[in-house]
Design a protein around this motif. Structure first.
Motif, mmCIF file in Angstrom:
data_model
loop_
_atom_site.group_PDB
_atom_site.id
_atom_site.type_symbol
_atom_site.label_atom_id
_atom_site.label_comp_id
_atom_site.label_asym_id
_atom_site.label_seq_id
_atom_site.Cartn_x
_atom_site.Cartn_y
_atom_site.Cartn_z
ATOM 1 N N ASP A 130 -7.584 -4.110 -20.219
ATOM 2 C CA ASP A 130 -7.951 -5.308 -19.460
ATOM 3 C C ASP A 130 -9.230 -4.974 -18.719
ATOM 4 O O ASP A 130 -9.239 -4.102 -17.854
ATOM 5 C CB ASP A 130 -6.845 -5.702 -18.479
ATOM 6 C CG ASP A 130 -7.069 -7.099 -17.926
ATOM 7 O OD1 ASP A 130 -8.200 -7.390 -17.508
ATOM 8 O OD2 ASP A 130 -6.117 -7.893 -17.912
ATOM 9 N N ASN A 131 -10.316 -5.648 -19.077
ATOM 10 C CA ASN A 131 -11.616 -5.297 -18.526
ATOM 11 C C ASN A 131 -11.882 -5.893 -17.150
ATOM 12 O O ASN A 131 -12.921 -5.632 -16.562
ATOM 13 C CB ASN A 131 -12.730 -5.737 -19.491
ATOM 14 C CG ASN A 131 -12.734 -4.901 -20.745
ATOM 15 O OD1 ASN A 131 -12.416 -3.718 -20.695
ATOM 16 N ND2 ASN A 131 -13.078 -5.509 -21.868
ATOM 17 N N ARG A 132 -10.970 -6.715 -16.666
ATOM 18 C CA ARG A 132 -11.177 -7.276 -15.329
ATOM 19 C C ARG A 132 -11.084 -6.182 -14.269
ATOM 20 O O ARG A 132 -10.347 -5.209 -14.433
ATOM 21 C CB ARG A 132 -10.124 -8.342 -15.026
ATOM 22 C CG ARG A 132 -10.266 -9.617 -15.807
ATOM 23 C CD ARG A 132 -9.132 -10.564 -15.468
ATOM 24 N NE ARG A 132 -7.841 -10.044 -15.878
ATOM 25 C CZ ARG A 132 -6.671 -10.585 -15.538
ATOM 26 N NH1 ARG A 132 -6.646 -11.640 -14.743
ATOM 27 N NH2 ARG A 132 -5.540 -10.073 -15.972
ATOM 28 N N PRO A 133 -11.799 -6.331 -13.131
ATOM 29 C CA PRO A 133 -11.561 -5.401 -12.027
ATOM 30 C C PRO A 133 -10.112 -5.533 -11.578
ATOM 31 O O PRO A 133 -9.571 -6.632 -11.499
ATOM 32 C CB PRO A 133 -12.536 -5.870 -10.942
ATOM 33 C CG PRO A 133 -12.919 -7.259 -11.322
ATOM 34 C CD PRO A 133 -12.823 -7.324 -12.809
ATOM 35 N N SER A 134 -9.479 -4.401 -11.303
ATOM 36 C CA SER A 134 -8.048 -4.401 -10.993
ATOM 37 C C SER A 134 -7.800 -3.725 -9.660
ATOM 38 O O SER A 134 -8.488 -2.762 -9.287
ATOM 39 C CB SER A 134 -7.280 -3.681 -12.113
ATOM 40 O OG SER A 134 -7.899 -2.438 -12.403
ATOM 41 N N ILE A 135 -6.794 -4.205 -8.938
ATOM 42 C CA ILE A 135 -6.530 -3.705 -7.594
ATOM 43 C C ILE A 135 -5.038 -3.739 -7.303
ATOM 44 O O ILE A 135 -4.307 -4.603 -7.806
ATOM 45 C CB ILE A 135 -7.297 -4.545 -6.534
ATOM 46 C CG1 ILE A 135 -7.143 -3.947 -5.133
ATOM 47 C CG2 ILE A 135 -6.852 -6.005 -6.546
ATOM 48 C CD1 ILE A 135 -8.054 -4.582 -4.108
ATOM 49 N N ALA A 136 -4.596 -2.777 -6.517
ATOM 50 C CA ALA A 136 -3.235 -2.766 -5.990
ATOM 51 C C ALA A 136 -3.323 -2.689 -4.469
ATOM 52 O O ALA A 136 -4.100 -1.892 -3.920
ATOM 53 C CB ALA A 136 -2.444 -1.574 -6.538
ATOM 54 N N VAL A 137 -2.553 -3.521 -3.793
ATOM 55 C CA VAL A 137 -2.477 -3.489 -2.333
ATOM 56 C C VAL A 137 -1.292 -2.607 -1.969
ATOM 57 O O VAL A 137 -0.135 -2.957 -2.230
ATOM 58 C CB VAL A 137 -2.309 -4.902 -1.744
ATOM 59 C CG1 VAL A 137 -2.349 -4.851 -0.216
ATOM 60 C CG2 VAL A 137 -3.398 -5.833 -2.271
ATOM 61 N N MET A 138 -1.582 -1.458 -1.375
ATOM 62 C CA MET A 138 -0.538 -0.494 -1.043
ATOM 63 C C MET A 138 0.174 -0.903 0.239
ATOM 64 O O MET A 138 -0.378 -1.646 1.060
ATOM 65 C CB MET A 138 -1.155 0.898 -0.884
ATOM 66 C CG MET A 138 -1.948 1.359 -2.097
ATOM 67 S SD MET A 138 -0.968 1.361 -3.613
ATOM 68 C CE MET A 138 0.138 2.731 -3.257
ATOM 69 N N PRO A 139 1.411 -0.442 0.449
ATOM 70 C CA PRO A 139 2.112 -0.751 1.692
ATOM 71 C C PRO A 139 1.310 -0.273 2.903
ATOM 72 O O PRO A 139 0.802 0.852 2.900
ATOM 73 C CB PRO A 139 3.428 0.033 1.564
ATOM 74 C CG PRO A 139 3.596 0.278 0.100
ATOM 75 C CD PRO A 139 2.215 0.397 -0.462
ATOM 76 N N PHE A 140 1.170 -1.116 3.909
ATOM 77 C CA PHE A 140 0.461 -0.733 5.121
ATOM 78 C C PHE A 140 1.385 0.121 6.001
ATOM 79 O O PHE A 140 2.586 -0.145 6.094
ATOM 80 C CB PHE A 140 0.012 -1.966 5.904
ATOM 81 C CG PHE A 140 -1.258 -2.589 5.376
ATOM 82 C CD1 PHE A 140 -1.647 -2.421 4.056
ATOM 83 C CD2 PHE A 140 -2.056 -3.358 6.202
ATOM 84 C CE1 PHE A 140 -2.806 -2.996 3.559
ATOM 85 C CE2 PHE A 140 -3.218 -3.940 5.727
ATOM 86 C CZ PHE A 140 -3.598 -3.754 4.404
ATOM 87 N N HIS A 141 0.817 1.127 6.644
ATOM 88 C CA HIS A 141 1.598 1.975 7.537
ATOM 89 C C HIS A 141 1.840 1.264 8.862
ATOM 90 O O HIS A 141 0.909 0.714 9.462
ATOM 91 C CB HIS A 141 0.860 3.291 7.803
ATOM 92 C CG HIS A 141 0.682 4.129 6.577
ATOM 93 N ND1 HIS A 141 1.735 4.708 5.912
ATOM 94 C CD2 HIS A 141 -0.441 4.483 5.897
ATOM 95 C CE1 HIS A 141 1.278 5.393 4.876
ATOM 96 N NE2 HIS A 141 -0.049 5.258 4.835
ATOM 97 N N ASN A 142 3.081 1.271 9.294
ATOM 98 C CA ASN A 142 3.420 0.736 10.612
ATOM 99 C C ASN A 142 3.215 1.845 11.635
ATOM 100 O O ASN A 142 4.015 2.777 11.739
ATOM 101 C CB ASN A 142 4.869 0.245 10.626
ATOM 102 C CG ASN A 142 5.301 -0.227 12.003
ATOM 103 O OD1 ASN A 142 4.463 -0.614 12.828
ATOM 104 N ND2 ASN A 142 6.595 -0.182 12.270
ATOM 105 N N MET A 143 2.138 1.754 12.415
ATOM 106 C CA MET A 143 1.800 2.786 13.400
ATOM 107 C C MET A 143 2.390 2.487 14.767
ATOM 108 O O MET A 143 2.153 3.213 15.731
ATOM 109 C CB MET A 143 0.273 2.898 13.518
ATOM 110 C CG MET A 143 -0.441 3.116 12.193
ATOM 111 S SD MET A 143 -0.059 4.720 11.464
ATOM 112 C CE MET A 143 -0.960 5.786 12.576
ATOM 113 N N SER A 144 3.166 1.392 14.871
ATOM 114 C CA SER A 144 3.754 1.003 16.160
ATOM 115 C C SER A 144 4.961 1.882 16.466
ATOM 116 O O SER A 144 5.585 2.469 15.580
ATOM 117 C CB SER A 144 4.200 -0.466 16.122
ATOM 118 O OG SER A 144 3.151 -1.304 15.694
ATOM 119 N N ASP A 145 5.291 1.957 17.751
ATOM 120 C CA ASP A 145 6.494 2.671 18.154
ATOM 121 C C ASP A 145 7.748 1.902 17.759
ATOM 122 O O ASP A 145 8.831 2.473 17.658
ATOM 123 C CB ASP A 145 6.488 2.905 19.678
ATOM 124 C CG ASP A 145 5.358 3.830 20.108
ATOM 125 O OD1 ASP A 145 4.966 4.687 19.286
ATOM 126 O OD2 ASP A 145 4.872 3.689 21.243
#
Length: 526
Positions: free
Chosen positions: A128-143
């Motif tokens: 698949d020649n389209r640009p490809s991306i994955a959005v990774m889980p964001f880290h919860n830095m809160s207490d």
């Protein structure tokens, strides 16, 4: 997402209509007509709207529309007498009155090929020649671990927002969340998911503030391409989530574009396929020099030669041609506009769910002072992708030239918020300045014009600045600006005025002419 009604299933992505296990044969325009009626089932859709949306502004008789409506009814076992699902509203249009339900499909994954060698199984991704991306889980830095839901919600919304850009391959949330809580190597993840880019981020909540950090990474090299922080009040958590999502999604799109342009530029011309040629052309399109624009035209035409069915190449060649006219550098405006119109309509016939097709048609309609059509196609582009900044600009620009100045400012401001570093930002600020001018807010008009010029000098921004200075009676400054305009004077001044000042009302045009004449600027008669 498939839609069901009265025992029928309408799969928009597959372009299939079925009833139970049976596929129903339906022509492409009849299918599009059904989809549009179903998607807008909450309201009456006018005949003009259908003609403009389904046929892309081409001249079509009402009898053709009537025959297509009848074909839609036959496909869904309805009739003009019964009108059980599609009701004719006298002197207004049509409305789909069936009960509509969305059916959640299984989680999407990139297409896979499985190959076997003895007892060993190898998993590889289909090309698949389209640009490809994955959005990774964001880290919860809160207490507070309870903020995990907010972090996951932001990731899900960003993934959904990116998936609306049809030129991107976006990995589904379920796949990327397999890495949640793990220390990962970006190159390995990119290889396992088959993507070129990863979006990573973190969220920290501290009392009444939320800080969200996001960064775009080249999965092949590990290089950081873009990073941004968002520090916001969290009084309205849902509103904050929407704002951050829109900002991140719109910021990533240009970065991916330039990243792909750099990738294509590294390849030998002999090894470029149609999509590579298209991406290289788009990259050159955004460079400021005249030579770059010539290169853009070369590569976009080459892309179409290699693949006449690539809608994206048609979209961008159309845009290059009408931009050349808008900037006053066309040696044959009529020819370039006619070809641009043909390319825009061809792109729509190839991919009528691409918002960029409707954006192009909106700009071209406005240039020809077909204001209602420009308005409808801009709104359609926004319906297809609410994060598409240029569609908001087209809507705002059309409203300003229709005389709805205050209403036109908000969409352009939203466009700038969505894409603050856009290569077309000088144009955004130029039109924003014009809206301020017509509202009599001359100080703001000066600031917007100067901001446009700070981002890239051009005739249109200088022209609005000159008119504003003329109204403010700042004669010495106005004379200097008029002198500067000579450096950017269009090849055909009269034609350029018509294209870039497509006012619906003569009084508004006269008001702008008055400011220019006060500045000592001679303009061609409208």
């Amino acid at each position: 997402m498939p839609i069901s009604f009265e025992g029928f299933t309408l799969d928009i992505e597959r372009r299939e209509l079925s009833r139970g296990p049976q596929l129903i044969s339906i022509g492409p325009q009849v299918f599009d007509l059904l989809v549009y009626l179903v998607e807008n089932h909450h309201r009456v859709v006018t005949k003009d709207e259908l003609l403009d949306t389904i046929w892309g502004g081409r001249i079509v008789s009402l009898s053709t529309l009537a025959s297509h409506i009848n074909a839609v009814r036959r496909a869904v076992a309805d009739s003009g007498e019964e009108q059980r699902l599609i009701r004719t509203i006298a002197r207004k249009g049509f409305r789909f009155v069936g009960e509509v339900r969305e059916r959640k499909p299984p989680a999407e994954h990139p297409e896979l090929h499985l190959t076997f060698s003895g007892a060993r199984q190898n998993l590889t991704f289909a090309p698949d020649n389209r640009p490809s991306i994955a959005v990774m889980p964001f880290h919860n830095m809160s207490d507070d671990p309870g903020q995990e839901y907010f972090a996951d919600g932001v990731v899900e919304d960003i993934t959904t927002g990116l998936s609306k850009f049809r030129n991107l391959l976006v990995i589904a949330r379920n796949s990327s969340f397999q890495y949640k809580g793990k220390v990962v190597d970006v190159r390995q993840v990119g290889h396992e998911l088959g993507v070129r880019y990863l979006l990573q981020g973190s969220i920290r909540r501290d009392r009444d503030r939320v800080r969200i950090s996001a960064q775009l990474i080249d999965a092949e090299t590990g290089a950081h391409l873009w990073a941004e922080k968002y520090d916001k009040d969290c009084l309205d958590m849902l509103g904050l989530q929407d704002e951050v999502t829109a900002s991140v999604v719109s910021a990533i799109q240009p970065e991916l574009l330039f990243g792909e342009g750099r990738r294509a530029a590294r390849k030998s011309p002999a090894n470029l396929d149609a999509l590579d040629c298209c991406i290289r052309g788009i990259w050159h399109f955004h460079q400021p020099s005249a030579e770059a624009k010539q290169q853009a035209e070369h590569w976009l035409r080459r892309s179409i030669e290699l693949d006449g069915g690539l809608a994206r190449a048609h979209v961008w060649l159309a845009r290059l041609l009408f931009a050349r006219c808008w900037h006053g550098s066309s040696s044959d405006t009529d020819r370039d506009l006619a070809e641009s119109q043909w390319l825009a309509e061809r792109a729509l016939s190839l991919d009528d769910r691409d918002p960029e097709c409707y954006y192009n048609l909106s700009v071209l309609a406005l240039m020809r002072r077909r204001h209602q059509r420009a308005l409808r196609t801009a709104k359609r582009a926004i319906d297809l992708n609410e994060n598409f900044a240029h569609a908001h600009f087209a809507l705002g620009e059309t409203r300003i030239f229709m005389g709805d100045f205050a209403e036109g400012l908000e969409p352009i401001a939203r466009c700038i918020r969505l894409s603050p570093n856009d290569p077309l930002a000088p144009i955004f600020f130029s039109v924003l300045a014009l809206g301020k001018y017509h509202l009599g807010d001359y100080d703001e008009a000066v600031w917007c014009s100067e901001e446009a010029l700070r981002r890239g000098r051009g005739y249109v921004a200088l022209r609005t600045l000159a008119a504003t200075l003329g109204q403010l009676e700042r004669s010495e400054e106005a004379v200097a600006v008029v002198g500067e305009m000579e450096r950017f004077k269009p090849l055909d001044a009269k034609s350029h005025w018509s294209l870039t000042c497509p006012y619906a009302r003569h009084s508004d045009e006269a008001n702008f002419v008055e400011g220019l004449r006060k500045a000592g600027c001679e303009i061609p008669p409208p």
